[in-house]
Design a protein around this motif. Sequence first.
Motif, PDB file in Angstrom:
ATOM      1  N   THR A 565       0.847  -0.900  -0.195  1.00  0.00           N
ATOM      2  CA  THR A 565      -0.125  -0.053  -0.034  1.00  0.00           C
ATOM      3  C   THR A 565       0.886   1.139  -0.071  1.00  0.00           C
ATOM      4  OG1 THR A 565      -1.694  -1.122   1.284  1.00  0.00           O
ATOM      5  CG2 THR A 565      -1.621   1.247   1.382  1.00  0.00           C
ATOM      6  N   VAL A 566       0.689   2.204  -1.001  1.00  0.00           N
ATOM      7  CA  VAL A 566       1.312   3.241  -0.837  1.00  0.00           C
ATOM      8  C   VAL A 566       0.530   4.274  -0.825  1.00  0.00           C
ATOM      9  CG1 VAL A 566       2.776   4.703  -2.659  1.00  0.00           C
ATOM     10  CG2 VAL A 566       3.018   2.302  -2.818  1.00  0.00           C
ATOM     11  N   ALA A 567       0.997   5.682   0.203  1.00  0.00           N
ATOM     12  CA  ALA A 567       0.139   6.473   0.578  1.00  0.00           C
ATOM     13  C   ALA A 567       1.218   7.902   0.468  1.00  0.00           C
ATOM     14  CB  ALA A 567      -0.424   6.617   1.695  1.00  0.00           C
ATOM     15  N   LEU A 568       0.467   8.991  -0.095  1.00  0.00           N
ATOM     16  CA  LEU A 568       1.421  10.238  -0.096  1.00  0.00           C
ATOM     17  C   LEU A 568       0.752  11.169   0.815  1.00  0.00           C
ATOM     18  CD1 LEU A 568       3.815  11.000  -1.977  1.00  0.00           C
ATOM     19  CD2 LEU A 568       2.197  12.298  -3.459  1.00  0.00           C
ATOM     20  N   LEU A 569       1.393  11.576   1.655  1.00  0.00           N
ATOM     21  CA  LEU A 569       0.793  12.626   2.891  1.00  0.00           C
ATOM     22  C   LEU A 569       1.522  13.933   2.820  1.00  0.00           C
ATOM     23  CD1 LEU A 569       1.063   9.611   3.875  1.00  0.00           C
ATOM     24  CD2 LEU A 569       0.097  10.384   5.795  1.00  0.00           C
ATOM     25  N   THR A 570       1.025  14.951   2.923  1.00  0.00           N
ATOM     26  CA  THR A 570       1.387  16.145   3.591  1.00  0.00           C
ATOM     27  C   THR A 570       2.316  16.127   4.662  1.00  0.00           C
ATOM     28  OG1 THR A 570      -0.446  17.069   4.602  1.00  0.00           O
ATOM     29  CG2 THR A 570      -0.488  17.331   2.189  1.00  0.00           C
ATOM     30  N   LEU A 571       3.005  17.162   5.099  1.00  0.00           N
ATOM     31  CA  LEU A 571       3.790  16.978   6.191  1.00  0.00           C
ATOM     32  C   LEU A 571       3.085  17.365   7.393  1.00  0.00           C
ATOM     33  CD1 LEU A 571       6.925  19.330   5.166  1.00  0.00           C
ATOM     34  CD2 LEU A 571       6.773  16.810   4.956  1.00  0.00           C
ATOM     35  N   ASP A 572       1.870  17.666   7.310  1.00  0.00           N
ATOM     36  CA  ASP A 572       0.848  17.789   8.572  1.00  0.00           C
ATOM     37  C   ASP A 572       0.185  16.459   8.625  1.00  0.00           C
ATOM     38  OD1 ASP A 572      -0.829  17.981   6.567  1.00  0.00           O
ATOM     39  OD2 ASP A 572      -1.562  19.940   7.450  1.00  0.00           O
ATOM     40  N   GLY A 573       0.335  15.547   8.065  1.00  0.00           N
ATOM     41  CA  GLY A 573      -0.178  14.136   7.945  1.00  0.00           C
ATOM     42  C   GLY A 573      -1.454  13.973   7.140  1.00  0.00           C
ATOM     43  N   ARG A 574      -1.951  14.702   6.523  1.00  0.00           N
ATOM     44  CA  ARG A 574      -2.985  14.586   5.597  1.00  0.00           C
ATOM     45  C   ARG A 574      -2.613  13.861   4.221  1.00  0.00           C
ATOM     46  NH1 ARG A 574      -4.910  18.009   1.290  1.00  0.00           N
ATOM     47  NH2 ARG A 574      -3.124  19.495   1.763  1.00  0.00           N
ATOM     48  N   THR A 575      -3.659  12.807   4.119  1.00  0.00           N
ATOM     49  CA  THR A 575      -3.351  11.936   2.824  1.00  0.00           C
ATOM     50  C   THR A 575      -3.936  12.442   1.786  1.00  0.00           C
ATOM     51  OG1 THR A 575      -3.402   9.947   4.353  1.00  0.00           O
ATOM     52  CG2 THR A 575      -3.893   9.511   1.985  1.00  0.00           C
ATOM     53  N   VAL A 576      -3.084  12.408   0.547  1.00  0.00           N
ATOM     54  CA  VAL A 576      -3.538  13.268  -0.563  1.00  0.00           C
ATOM     55  C   VAL A 576      -3.556  11.965  -1.898  1.00  0.00           C
ATOM     56  CG1 VAL A 576      -2.817  15.396  -0.040  1.00  0.00           C
ATOM     57  CG2 VAL A 576      -1.062  14.115  -0.974  1.00  0.00           C
ATOM     58  N   TYR A 577      -3.001  10.928  -1.495  1.00  0.00           N
ATOM     59  CA  TYR A 577      -3.187   9.795  -2.426  1.00  0.00           C
ATOM     60  C   TYR A 577      -2.894   8.516  -1.790  1.00  0.00           C
ATOM     61  CZ  TYR A 577      -1.727   6.832  -6.252  1.00  0.00           C
ATOM     62  OH  TYR A 577      -1.681   5.717  -7.414  1.00  0.00           O
ATOM     63  N   ALA A 597       0.489  20.455  -5.411  1.00  0.00           N
ATOM     64  CA  ALA A 597       1.048  21.640  -5.137  1.00  0.00           C
ATOM     65  C   ALA A 597       2.739  21.369  -5.129  1.00  0.00           C
ATOM     66  CB  ALA A 597       0.566  22.510  -3.937  1.00  0.00           C
ATOM     67  N   PRO A 598       3.463  22.164  -5.443  1.00  0.00           N
ATOM     68  CA  PRO A 598       5.021  22.038  -5.157  1.00  0.00           C
ATOM     69  C   PRO A 598       5.107  21.992  -3.788  1.00  0.00           C
ATOM     70  CG  PRO A 598       4.482  23.657  -6.692  1.00  0.00           C
ATOM     71  CD  PRO A 598       3.166  23.333  -6.215  1.00  0.00           C
ATOM     72  N   GLY A 599       6.092  21.285  -3.323  1.00  0.00           N
ATOM     73  CA  GLY A 599       6.604  21.192  -1.933  1.00  0.00           C
ATOM     74  C   GLY A 599       6.925  19.642  -1.377  1.00  0.00           C
ATOM     75  N   LEU A 600       7.029  19.600  -0.389  1.00  0.00           N
ATOM     76  CA  LEU A 600       7.523  18.307   0.400  1.00  0.00           C
ATOM     77  C   LEU A 600       6.294  17.390   0.674  1.00  0.00           C
ATOM     78  CD1 LEU A 600      10.720  19.387   2.918  1.00  0.00           C
ATOM     79  CD2 LEU A 600      10.726  18.017   0.860  1.00  0.00           C
ATOM     80  N   TYR A 601       6.550  16.173   0.518  1.00  0.00           N
ATOM     81  CA  TYR A 601       5.482  15.244   0.841  1.00  0.00           C
ATOM     82  C   TYR A 601       6.111  14.067   1.449  1.00  0.00           C
ATOM     83  CZ  TYR A 601       2.402  17.866  -2.036  1.00  0.00           C
ATOM     84  OH  TYR A 601       1.515  18.808  -2.502  1.00  0.00           O
ATOM     85  N   LEU A 602       5.368  13.131   2.071  1.00  0.00           N
ATOM     86  CA  LEU A 602       5.776  12.065   2.737  1.00  0.00           C
ATOM     87  C   LEU A 602       5.297  10.879   2.038  1.00  0.00           C
ATOM     88  CD1 LEU A 602       5.531  12.731   6.703  1.00  0.00           C
ATOM     89  CD2 LEU A 602       7.337  12.961   5.110  1.00  0.00           C
ATOM     90  N   LEU A 603       6.129   9.963   1.496  1.00  0.00           N
ATOM     91  CA  LEU A 603       5.522   8.774   0.777  1.00  0.00           C
ATOM     92  C   LEU A 603       5.588   7.457   1.619  1.00  0.00           C
ATOM     93  CD1 LEU A 603       4.730   7.646  -1.873  1.00  0.00           C
ATOM     94  CD2 LEU A 603       6.825   7.018  -2.337  1.00  0.00           C
ATOM     95  N   THR A 613       9.070   5.390   5.233  1.00  0.00           N
ATOM     96  CA  THR A 613       8.501   6.376   4.895  1.00  0.00           C
ATOM     97  C   THR A 613       9.948   7.351   4.265  1.00  0.00           C
ATOM     98  OG1 THR A 613       7.089   6.596   6.833  1.00  0.00           O
ATOM     99  CG2 THR A 613       7.773   8.772   5.696  1.00  0.00           C
ATOM    100  N   GLN A 614       9.288   7.902   3.048  1.00  0.00           N
ATOM    101  CA  GLN A 614      10.554   8.631   2.176  1.00  0.00           C
ATOM    102  C   GLN A 614      10.044   9.901   2.030  1.00  0.00           C
ATOM    103  OE1 GLN A 614      11.979   6.765  -1.590  1.00  0.00           O
ATOM    104  NE2 GLN A 614      12.659   8.417  -2.119  1.00  0.00           N
ATOM    105  N   ARG A 615      10.750  10.901   2.178  1.00  0.00           N
ATOM    106  CA  ARG A 615      10.243  12.457   2.120  1.00  0.00           C
ATOM    107  C   ARG A 615      10.522  12.533   0.452  1.00  0.00           C
ATOM    108  NH1 ARG A 615      11.607  17.062   6.467  1.00  0.00           N
ATOM    109  NH2 ARG A 615      10.797  16.127   8.044  1.00  0.00           N
ATOM    110  N   ILE A 616       9.648  13.210  -0.128  1.00  0.00           N
ATOM    111  CA  ILE A 616       9.833  13.279  -1.568  1.00  0.00           C
ATOM    112  C   ILE A 616       9.422  15.086  -1.861  1.00  0.00           C
ATOM    113  CG2 ILE A 616       7.458  12.525  -2.158  1.00  0.00           C
ATOM    114  CD1 ILE A 616      10.591  11.400  -3.986  1.00  0.00           C
ATOM    115  N   THR A 617       9.735  15.392  -2.810  1.00  0.00           N
ATOM    116  CA  THR A 617       9.653  16.615  -3.507  1.00  0.00           C
ATOM    117  C   THR A 617       9.001  16.687  -4.746  1.00  0.00           C
ATOM    118  OG1 THR A 617      11.322  17.789  -2.135  1.00  0.00           O
ATOM    119  CG2 THR A 617      10.557  19.124  -3.662  1.00  0.00           C
TER     120      THR A 617
END
Length: 619
Positions: A565-577, A597-603, A613-617
Motif C-alpha cells: 500500500t502506497v500513500a502520499l501525505l502532506t507534512l502535517d499528516g493529511r493523505t492526498v493519495y 502543489a509544489p513542496g515536500l510530501y511523505l511517501l 517513509t521517504q520524503r519526496i519533493t
Amino acid sequence: MRLATTTILAKCSSQFVLVAALAAPVAALAQAPTITTVISTATRAGNNIVISGTNLGTVTAVTLNGLTMPIQSYGTLGTSVTAKVPYEASSGKVRVTNPSGTALFGTPVGVNRMSSSFSFPQKTSTATPLVTISNAAGGYSTPTVTDLNQDGVLDLVVGNGNGTITLYPQAAAKAVTFGTGTLLTASTAAAPTTFTTIDVSSYAKPTFADIDGNGLLDMLVGENYGTVKRYEQTAAKASTFIDRGVLIANPYGAISGTATNNGMYARPGVADLDNDGLIDILVGAYDGKIHHYEQTAANGSTFAATTPASLQVGTTDIVMNTISKPLIMDLDGNGLLDMLIGSSSGTLAHYEQAASNSFAFVASSPAALATSGSTTIGTAQTGNYYSAPALTDLDQDGYLDLIVGGNSTNNNTAGTGSIQRFQQSAQTVTTGPLPVQLTSFGGQAASLGNQLSWATATELNSASFVIERSADGASFGSVGSVAAAGTSTTARSYQYLDAAAPAGASYYRLRQVDQDGTVAYSPVVVLTRPAAGTLTAAKPLAFPAPFLDVLSVTLPGAEGPQPATVALLTLDGRTVYSRSLALSAAPQALAELPTLAPGLYLLRTTTAVGTTTQRITRQ
C-alpha cells in the motif's frame, strides 16, 4: 575528446541533474552532527542542497570541497540543514560542523556547469574596466569574490599593491558593475573596539575560507615577505576582521641582504584536492612554484607542508616564469580540478588534476586560457601583467565570470591595477545530439545484489547506459549495460541489478553512450552491501526526486511481486493519495496521481515486512 562528468562536453552535451533525497532521523542535542543523506547528487552552482542527519540544528558551517557554503535554513528537530552551492564551487565532499564536532559525507556532491568551454571573451577594456583601482592603492591588484554579509549581493575584494584591501559591493544582485570601494579594517584585540585599515606592507593577495568551521569567514592574505596572514570576521556577516596572525610562514625563511627571497609575493588558493575533508592551501610565490600545505586536522588552524612540497607534473615541479598566483576550480565540470596560474607575463596557465583526488597535475589543453580562438588572456590586447585570477558567476546566467587583476606594466614599476572581466563562452560546438536529462540516480543493497535505479526526463539519440563499478571511487570497470530509449520526450525509468556486487562499499556511475559513440558520466553513488547472512529485506525506493508529474516506486531486489500500500501525505499528516498495488524490482509509476502543489510530501509504503517513509519533493 574531454569528457564531462556532468554537463556540456566538447562534442556532445549530456546534462545530469540529481537532487538530494531527504531523510528525517531523530535529532539529538549537544552532540556532534552526523550526515545520513546527501544522495550522490549533481546540482547547479547557485542552487541549494539539503543535508539530512542528526544534530544539524546548531551547524555553524557547511563546506563543499573546502569551500564555504552559505547556510540558508535549518529543518525541524535538527534533522536537516539547507546550504547554497557557491558559484565558484567544484565537486567534492560535504562537511558540516557544529560546536560539538564535525562530520564528513563520504559521497562527493557533483557540481554541474552550463559550459565546458575554456574560451573566455573579454567583457571589459583598459578604458572601461570592471573596477578602476585608485592611484593611491597602486597596481598589482589581486581580486577575489565572496558575499561577506550573505545578502545575495556579491563583494569584490581586491588586494592592492600598497598592502591595503578594498571591498567593492556589487551594484545589485546579478549586476556586472560595482559600487565605490571601502578599505577593510581589522583589530588585534579579541574583543575589538578599535579598528585600523588592514595593511600588510605591500602586495596584498586575499582569498576566503572558513578554515575552523565556526561560521566566520577567514580572509587569508599573502603579502610581500611571503607569509600568509589570517584575518577572521568579527561576527557572522560582518565586514570587519580580527587579525589572527601568520597562518603560513615563508617556506624559505627570512632572507636578508641581496639574496633573492624566492618565497616573496605569496598568493594563496583554497580547495580540497584529495577529497579527504582537510583543506589544502596552495601558495604561489616569486619562485613560480605552487607550494602545497594541508590542514593537520579537520577545522584546525594549523597547516603543514606536504611531500612533495610543491605541486608537480609527474615528478617535476610546476614552475611559472615568476610570481605564480594559483586558483583551483573545476572549470568544465568533468570532476577533475583545473588550476589556473597567473604570472608576471599576464597569461593564465592551465593545468588539470592527473586523476580524481590526486595531488599530481598535467598540462592541460588549452595550455593557457584564451579570449576566443587563439588570443591568449594576458596579451597586450586583453589584459594586464602579473595576472591574478578569480572565478564566480556575477550575473547568475550559468556561465563563469573570470575576474583578472594585475599591473599595466611589466618593468617592476607600479602602474594601474584595474580589474578586467572575461566571461565563459557557451559551448562552442553546436552540432550533435541534445542533452539526455537524468532526473534521478540511486540504489539500494538488496538480498540479490545491489539494485540501481535511474530515470530520465528527455533523451535524444541515446544508445545505452553502461553501469560502472569501483572499489575505491577512482578506478571503474563496466559491470553491465542497459539499452537507452534513443529519442524520448517523456519520463523513462531504468534499473539494473548488480548480482555480483561484493560485500562492503561499491561506487557506481553511469556512462551514457550516444548513438555517435560520444559518452558522458553521471556523478557517483555509493552502496554498502552487508556480508552474507546479514542482509535485510529490501526497502521500497521512489524516484525521481524531485518529481513533476510521474512518480515511480520499486522494490529493489524483490524476487517477485509483493502486495503493498502506497500513500502520499502532506507534512502535517493529511493523505492526498493512496493506492494498493503489487511492488516488484521493476519500477512502477503510480497510477492516477493527482495534481499536487509544489513542496515536500511523505511517501509511506507498507509491505509484509513493515512500513517505510521517504520524503519526496514535488517540483
